[in-house]
Design an enzyme around this catalytic site. Structure first.
Site, PDB file in Angstrom:
ATOM      1  NE  ARG A   1     -43.427 -13.891  60.783  1.00  0.00           N
ATOM      2  CZ  ARG A   1     -42.437 -13.634  59.911  1.00  0.00           C
ATOM      3  NH1 ARG A   1     -42.409 -14.268  58.734  1.00  0.00           N
ATOM      4  NH2 ARG A   1     -41.498 -12.743  60.194  1.00  0.00           N
TER       5      ARG A   1
ATOM      6  CE1 TYR B   1     -42.431 -21.522  61.132  1.00  0.00           C
ATOM      7  CE2 TYR B   1     -43.229 -23.224  59.649  1.00  0.00           C
ATOM      8  CZ  TYR B   1     -42.874 -21.920  59.888  1.00  0.00           C
ATOM      9  OH  TYR B   1     -42.965 -20.976  58.875  1.00  0.00           O
TER      10      TYR B   1
ATOM     11  CG  ASP C   1     -49.868 -13.554  55.191  1.00  0.00           C
ATOM     12  OD1 ASP C   1     -49.167 -13.649  56.209  1.00  0.00           O
ATOM     13  OD2 ASP C   1     -49.921 -14.443  54.298  1.00  0.00           O
TER      14      ASP C   1
ATOM     15  CE  LYS D   1     -47.012 -25.498  57.719  1.00  0.00           C
ATOM     16  NZ  LYS D   1     -47.947 -24.424  57.367  1.00  0.00           N
TER      17      LYS D   1
ATOM     18  CG  HIS E   1     -49.277 -18.979  55.219  1.00  0.00           C
ATOM     19  ND1 HIS E   1     -48.084 -18.448  55.648  1.00  0.00           N
ATOM     20  CD2 HIS E   1     -50.017 -17.919  54.809  1.00  0.00           C
ATOM     21  CE1 HIS E   1     -48.102 -17.133  55.504  1.00  0.00           C
ATOM     22  NE2 HIS E   1     -49.268 -16.785  54.992  1.00  0.00           N
TER      23      HIS E   1
ATOM     24  CG  HIS F   1     -49.591 -22.877  61.336  1.00  0.00           C
ATOM     25  ND1 HIS F   1     -48.317 -22.399  61.165  1.00  0.00           N
ATOM     26  CD2 HIS F   1     -49.849 -22.809  62.669  1.00  0.00           C
ATOM     27  CE1 HIS F   1     -47.815 -22.078  62.348  1.00  0.00           C
ATOM     28  NE2 HIS F   1     -48.718 -22.306  63.273  1.00  0.00           N
TER      29      HIS F   1
ATOM     30  CD  GLN G   1     -37.955 -26.497  54.685  1.00  0.00           C
ATOM     31  OE1 GLN G   1     -37.811 -27.115  53.621  1.00  0.00           O
ATOM     32  NE2 GLN G   1     -38.540 -25.309  54.740  1.00  0.00           N
ATOM     33  CG  ASP G   2     -35.821 -28.281  62.178  1.00  0.00           C
ATOM     34  OD1 ASP G   2     -34.813 -28.806  62.670  1.00  0.00           O
ATOM     35  OD2 ASP G   2     -36.972 -28.757  62.324  1.00  0.00           O
TER      36      ASP G   2
HETATM   37  C1  LIG Z   1     -42.255 -20.886  54.267  1.00  0.00           C
HETATM   38  C2  LIG Z   1     -40.932 -20.635  53.602  1.00  0.00           C
HETATM   39  C3  LIG Z   1     -40.594 -19.392  53.095  1.00  0.00           C
HETATM   40  N1  LIG Z   1     -39.382 -19.205  52.498  1.00  0.00           N
HETATM   41  C4  LIG Z   1     -39.052 -17.859  52.011  1.00  0.00           C
HETATM   42  C5  LIG Z   1     -40.049 -17.281  51.022  1.00  0.00           C
HETATM   43  C6  LIG Z   1     -40.015 -15.809  51.284  1.00  0.00           C
HETATM   44  O1  LIG Z   1     -38.988 -15.199  50.522  1.00  0.00           O
HETATM   45  C7  LIG Z   1     -39.655 -15.701  52.763  1.00  0.00           C
HETATM   46  C8  LIG Z   1     -40.846 -15.419  53.660  1.00  0.00           C
HETATM   47  O2  LIG Z   1     -41.838 -16.390  53.359  1.00  0.00           O
HETATM   48  P1  LIG Z   1     -43.314 -16.187  53.907  1.00  0.00           P
HETATM   49  O3  LIG Z   1     -43.716 -14.763  53.769  1.00  0.00           O
HETATM   50  O4  LIG Z   1     -44.180 -17.257  53.294  1.00  0.00           O
HETATM   51  O5  LIG Z   1     -43.092 -16.521  55.458  1.00  0.00           O
HETATM   52  P2  LIG Z   1     -44.285 -16.625  56.540  1.00  0.00           P
HETATM   53  O6  LIG Z   1     -45.329 -15.611  56.287  1.00  0.00           O
HETATM   54  O7  LIG Z   1     -43.631 -16.676  57.864  1.00  0.00           O
HETATM   55  O8  LIG Z   1     -44.958 -18.039  56.200  1.00  0.00           O
HETATM   56  C9  LIG Z   1     -44.885 -19.153  57.085  1.00  0.00           C
HETATM   57  O9  LIG Z   1     -45.695 -18.860  58.174  1.00  0.00           O
HETATM   58  C10 LIG Z   1     -46.862 -19.618  58.374  1.00  0.00           C
HETATM   59  C11 LIG Z   1     -47.359 -19.373  59.781  1.00  0.00           C
HETATM   60  C12 LIG Z   1     -46.685 -21.057  58.101  1.00  0.00           C
HETATM   61  O10 LIG Z   1     -47.247 -21.942  58.753  1.00  0.00           O
HETATM   62  C13 LIG Z   1     -45.896 -21.436  56.924  1.00  0.00           C
HETATM   63  O11 LIG Z   1     -44.970 -22.434  57.260  1.00  0.00           O
HETATM   64  C14 LIG Z   1     -45.198 -20.358  56.236  1.00  0.00           C
HETATM   65  O12 LIG Z   1     -46.052 -20.010  55.169  1.00  0.00           O
HETATM   66  O13 LIG Z   1     -39.085 -16.975  53.126  1.00  0.00           O
HETATM   67  C15 LIG Z   1     -38.462 -20.220  52.358  1.00  0.00           C
HETATM   68  O14 LIG Z   1     -37.386 -20.025  51.791  1.00  0.00           O
HETATM   69  N2  LIG Z   1     -38.786 -21.467  52.832  1.00  0.00           N
HETATM   70  C16 LIG Z   1     -39.979 -21.711  53.451  1.00  0.00           C
HETATM   71  O15 LIG Z   1     -40.223 -22.867  53.889  1.00  0.00           O
END
Ligand SMILES: Cc1cn([C@H]2C[C@H](O)[C@@H](COP(=O)(O)OP(=O)(O)O[C@H]3O[C@H](C)C(=O)[C@H](O)[C@H]3O)O2)c(=O)[nH]c1=O
Length: 187
Positions: A59, A132, A170, A72, A62, A119, A46-47
């Site tokens: 961010r 990523y 977060d 990753k 996680h 991460h 997955q990208d």
């Molecule tokens: C991670 C992910 C999220 N989502 C959806 C879920 C939420 O509706 C939205 C935002 O998700 P989130 O707030 O978890 O996104 P980040 O805060 O950027 O989280 C990521 O950022 C940190 C740095 C990481 O290393 C992780 O890969 C990942 O947790 O995207 C998806 O549909 N697919 C996904 O793979």
């Protein structure tokens, strides 16, 4: 592709060759052949891409727990980040230790963050894009987070944590002292 160990064993820094010419450059960011030759046998499935409008956006931190733990490979497509990995493998001699590396669109560096590591990143410029590759699919039920500014981790983000732009998730993340890691260290 150049691979170097970071100060945290297991977390690797990769830099791809950039073939420059009058137009700009071309670079192979990842290939199975090269990675296998270099001893990295990860099957990315997955990208991901995130865009953060403001500098000072955090961010993380996680992880995804087994059975959907993710390796990753992180890079910065536009702007710049300070990218952080934390060893959370119970029994690891480096449990709770972190490493941070500046990834920018200019330096072309990529950070390989293995399963068993938290991460997270802070953006250093506005409109920063992070791309990523992940070795497992998104599994919300396995998703976990630890406070980025936890005093036990004592990560130097280079910003005042009180000013960080954060998601609600977060902001509400658990402290490291209360955290029970689903990962154990295999020597
Ligand atoms: C991670 C992910 C999220 N989502 C959806 C879920 C939420 O509706 C939205 C935002 O998700 P989130 O707030 O978890 O996104 P980040 O805060 O950027 O989280 C990521 O950022 C940190 C740095 C990481 O290393 C992780 O890969 C990942 O947790 O995207 C998806 O549909 N697919 C996904 O793979």
């Amino acid at each position: 592709m150049q691979i170097t160990e970071t100060a945290l064993p297991g977390v690797l820094l990769l830099v791809s060759r950039r073939h420059g010419d009058i137009r700009g450059f071309f670079s192979e960011l990842w290939s199975r052949a090269t990675s296998t030759r270099l001893g990295i046998n990860i099957d990315f499935v997955q990208d991901n891409q995130s865009l953060s409008r403001a500098a000072g956006t955090v961010r993380g931190l996680h992880y995804q727990a087994p059975p959907h733990a993710q390796d990753k490979l992180v890079r910065c497509g536009a702007g710049a980040i300070f990218d952080v990995a934390v060893d959370i493998r119970r029994g690891s001699p480096n449990y709770g230790r972190w490493v941070g590396v500046e990834l920018t669109a200019t330096n072309g560096r990529q950070l390989l963050v293995p399963k068993g590591f938290l991460h997270g990143f802070v953006t250093l410029e506005p409109d920063t894009e992070v791309l990523y590759k992940c070795s497992d699919v998104y599994a919300p039920d396995c998703d976990g987070a630890v406070r980025f500014d936890d005093p036990d981790l004592d990560i130097d983000w280079g910003i005042d944590p009180a000013t960080a732009v954060l998601s609600d998730k977060d902001r509400a993340a658990q402290g490291f002292a209360d955290f029970h890691s689903p990962f154990s260290f295999e020597a």
